[in-house]
Design a protein around this motif. Structure first.
Motif, PDB file in Angstrom:
ATOM      1  N   LEU A  13       0.789  -1.198   0.000  1.00  0.00           N
ATOM      2  CA  LEU A  13       0.000   0.000   0.000  1.00  0.00           C
ATOM      3  C   LEU A  13       0.822   1.248   0.000  1.00  0.00           C
ATOM      4  O   LEU A  13       1.766   1.372   0.736  1.00  0.00           O
ATOM      5  CB  LEU A  13      -0.884   0.022   1.255  1.00  0.00           C
ATOM      6  N   SER A 345      -2.654 -13.167   3.636  1.00  0.00           N
ATOM      7  CA  SER A 345      -2.769 -11.834   4.232  1.00  0.00           C
ATOM      8  C   SER A 345      -3.279 -11.930   5.659  1.00  0.00           C
ATOM      9  O   SER A 345      -4.391 -11.522   5.972  1.00  0.00           O
ATOM     10  CB  SER A 345      -3.679 -10.930   3.397  1.00  0.00           C
ATOM     11  N   PRO A 369       3.026  -2.310   3.253  1.00  0.00           N
ATOM     12  CA  PRO A 369       2.230  -1.097   3.037  1.00  0.00           C
ATOM     13  C   PRO A 369       2.976   0.154   3.457  1.00  0.00           C
ATOM     14  O   PRO A 369       3.746   0.146   4.407  1.00  0.00           O
ATOM     15  CB  PRO A 369       1.006  -1.329   3.915  1.00  0.00           C
ATOM     16  N   THR A 374      -3.952  -1.800   9.471  1.00  0.00           N
ATOM     17  CA  THR A 374      -4.125  -3.216   9.185  1.00  0.00           C
ATOM     18  C   THR A 374      -4.441  -3.391   7.710  1.00  0.00           C
ATOM     19  O   THR A 374      -5.343  -2.734   7.184  1.00  0.00           O
ATOM     20  CB  THR A 374      -5.272  -3.790  10.031  1.00  0.00           C
ATOM     21  N   SER A 375      -3.709  -4.273   7.042  1.00  0.00           N
ATOM     22  CA  SER A 375      -3.887  -4.473   5.602  1.00  0.00           C
ATOM     23  C   SER A 375      -4.579  -5.801   5.328  1.00  0.00           C
ATOM     24  O   SER A 375      -4.253  -6.823   5.934  1.00  0.00           O
ATOM     25  CB  SER A 375      -2.539  -4.442   4.879  1.00  0.00           C
ATOM     26  N   THR A 395      -5.865  -0.864   3.478  1.00  0.00           N
ATOM     27  CA  THR A 395      -5.251  -0.630   4.781  1.00  0.00           C
ATOM     28  C   THR A 395      -6.158   0.335   5.546  1.00  0.00           C
ATOM     29  O   THR A 395      -6.541   1.382   5.016  1.00  0.00           O
ATOM     30  CB  THR A 395      -3.851  -0.016   4.630  1.00  0.00           C
ATOM     31  N   ARG A 397      -7.444   2.152   9.478  1.00  0.00           N
ATOM     32  CA  ARG A 397      -7.224   2.500  10.875  1.00  0.00           C
ATOM     33  C   ARG A 397      -8.572   2.869  11.458  1.00  0.00           C
ATOM     34  O   ARG A 397      -9.116   3.930  11.167  1.00  0.00           O
ATOM     35  CB  ARG A 397      -6.252   3.672  11.007  1.00  0.00           C
ATOM     36  N   ASP A 402      -9.029   4.884   5.709  1.00  0.00           N
ATOM     37  CA  ASP A 402      -8.496   3.748   4.967  1.00  0.00           C
ATOM     38  C   ASP A 402      -7.848   4.198   3.666  1.00  0.00           C
ATOM     39  O   ASP A 402      -7.976   5.347   3.244  1.00  0.00           O
ATOM     40  CB  ASP A 402      -9.576   2.688   4.696  1.00  0.00           C
TER      41      ASP A 402
END
Length: 431
Positions: A13, A345, A369, A374-375, A395, A397, A402
């Motif tokens: 990312l 993942s 990323p 969090t991806s 990704t 938060r 995102d």
């Protein structure tokens, strides 16, 4: 495709939000953007009309223009703890996904009410061309009212594709009474041509180790061409995407014994549908089917926290292992060599290259990323039409920030180090 429920994922990312949808990658202009900050309405890319198509055989092509589209279940919210805004569709083009050509599909706009009540849940579950008109359709899970007595209503609705995409109202999926069993919800849909007649069918969970098998094509009212009595199954949870693993002309699927960590089996299609149990698979959290190498037929990867079990050349499976956890798995051919790569993942996004000798931890690309959070992989498929699959990663938060980035497949290196497209799903909040 594998369409996943909210909170799951199938993964490198860059930390930019809502940039132009095609052309060279544009990088973050501030540290705030690089951390995945919430995007203001005026920073969203201009809303573009959905390109009109006339039908195609490309997977996940809801507007039939010959370019693959992306389905996003997980969208950011304007504020934490508010209602889920719905399902986001980003439409494709000759240059890949265009974040301006987007559509929000929601219960308020598209769902059908049950007893006068619109569903609160509206999650994408599966996609395929159910009516055979050249436009991919979307099967959506809802939460119709139910008092807990007897057999619950069917929770699935269908949004039909059209030249302008998923533009109309949904219809309730019709599951004839003869095709149901027990008092379980008719859910967990998997698309596939399980009887080899060229039309897409649906398999659903029934109960008591049985599956509902609905034969396509489907009418625009959501009714299957034919549906018989529930068929016996080695498990409770049908799992997609389906694939013709033994190359006999019939799609096959994985059926798991339970949600979460569970054993599973490959159920083989045939003239009467998915009625034959093939290889049994070990217990794991997730299963991916692909052509990883080391055999003529398809293979299975079964991910668990202690490592990933491999079964090559289905249905007569040759065993192998991969010393890497696999809580969320996907498979696609990113380098265009005819073999599938395995994407894992969980805590990190890893791509294992498919080789003639099979998968190996030594042929590994780790996707790092740029954004903080969090991806999760939210889509794999050839979005730019170059014959190599691309990797779409989100990704996030919390619930309000995102970044989604789409990394092109590459002949060298498997996946490009920089994304071709980046945007935030907050764009769907603006139109």
């Amino acid at each position: 495709m594998r369409v996943r429920r909210a909170g799951t994922g199938t993964a490198v990312l860059c930390g930019v939000l809502l940039v132009a949808s095609c052309g060279p990658t544009q990088h973050a202009e501030s540290d705030d953007r690089a951390t995945g900050a919430a995007v203001r309405a005026d920073s969203a890319p201009a809303l573009l009309p959905v390109p009109r198509g006339d039908g195609s055989e490309v997977p996940d092509d809801f507007n039939g223009d010959g370019h693959r589209d992306l389905v996003l279940n997980d969208l950011v919210k304007a504020e934490s703890h508010t209602d889920d805004p719905g399902i986001g569709i980003v439409y494709g083009s000759a240059r890949g996904l265009r974040s301006g050509a987007r559509q929000l599909v929601s219960a308020k706009r598209q769902a059908v009410a049950t007893k006068g009540q619109l569903p609160a849940v509206f999650d994408a579950e599966a996609s395929c061309d159910l009516d055979g008109d050249g436009f991919t359709d979307l099967v959506v899970s809802t939460d119709p009212p139910f008092d807990g007595q007897g057999q619950p209503p069917v929770p699935l609705q269908v949004l039909f594709g059209s030249p302008s995409g998923l533009a109309g109202k949904a219809v309730k999926l019709a599951v004839p009474a003869r095709a149901r069993a027990g008092n379980d919800w008719a859910d967990q849909p998997v698309c596939g041509d399980f009887d080899g007649d060229g039309a897409e069918d649906l398999v659903l969970h029934a109960s008591g180790g049985r599956l509902s098998y609905l034969q396509g094509p489907f009418s625009r009212k959501g009714a299957p061409r034919r549906a018989g009595a529930p068929i016996p199954s080695p498990g409770q949870v049908p799992t997609g995407p389906a694939a013709d693993v033994n190359l006999d002309g019939y799609d096959d699927l994985v059926v798991r014994t339970a949600e979460g960590t569970a054993a599973s089996a490959v159920v083989l299609g045939g003239p009467t549908g998915p009625t034959r149990t093939g290889a049994t698979l070990p217990a794991g959290i997730d299963v991916a089917l692909g052509r990883f190498g080391k055999g003529k037929a398809w293979d299975a990867a079964v991910g668990a926290m202690g490592g990933t079990a491999l079964r090559y050349d289905l249905p007569d499976a040759v065993r192998g292992t991969l010393a890497s956890p696999g809580s969320m798995l996907d498979a696609a051919d990113f380098d265009g060599d005819g073999r599938s790569e395995l994407v894992s993942s969980g805590s990190r996004v890893k791509v294992f290259r498919g080789l003639a000798t099979g998968l190996s931890a030594s042929a590994l690309v780790t996707v790092e990323p740029h954004a903080v959070g969090t991806s999760r992989v939210v889509g794999v498929g050839d979005f730019d039409g170059d014959g190599r699959a691309d990797l779409a990663v989100r990704t996030y938060r919390g619930e309000t920030r995102d970044t989604v980035a789409v990394f092109p497949g590459a002949k060298k290196g498997v996946v490009s180090a920089e994304p071709a497209v980046t945007f935030s799903t907050s764009a769907f909040l603006t139109g």
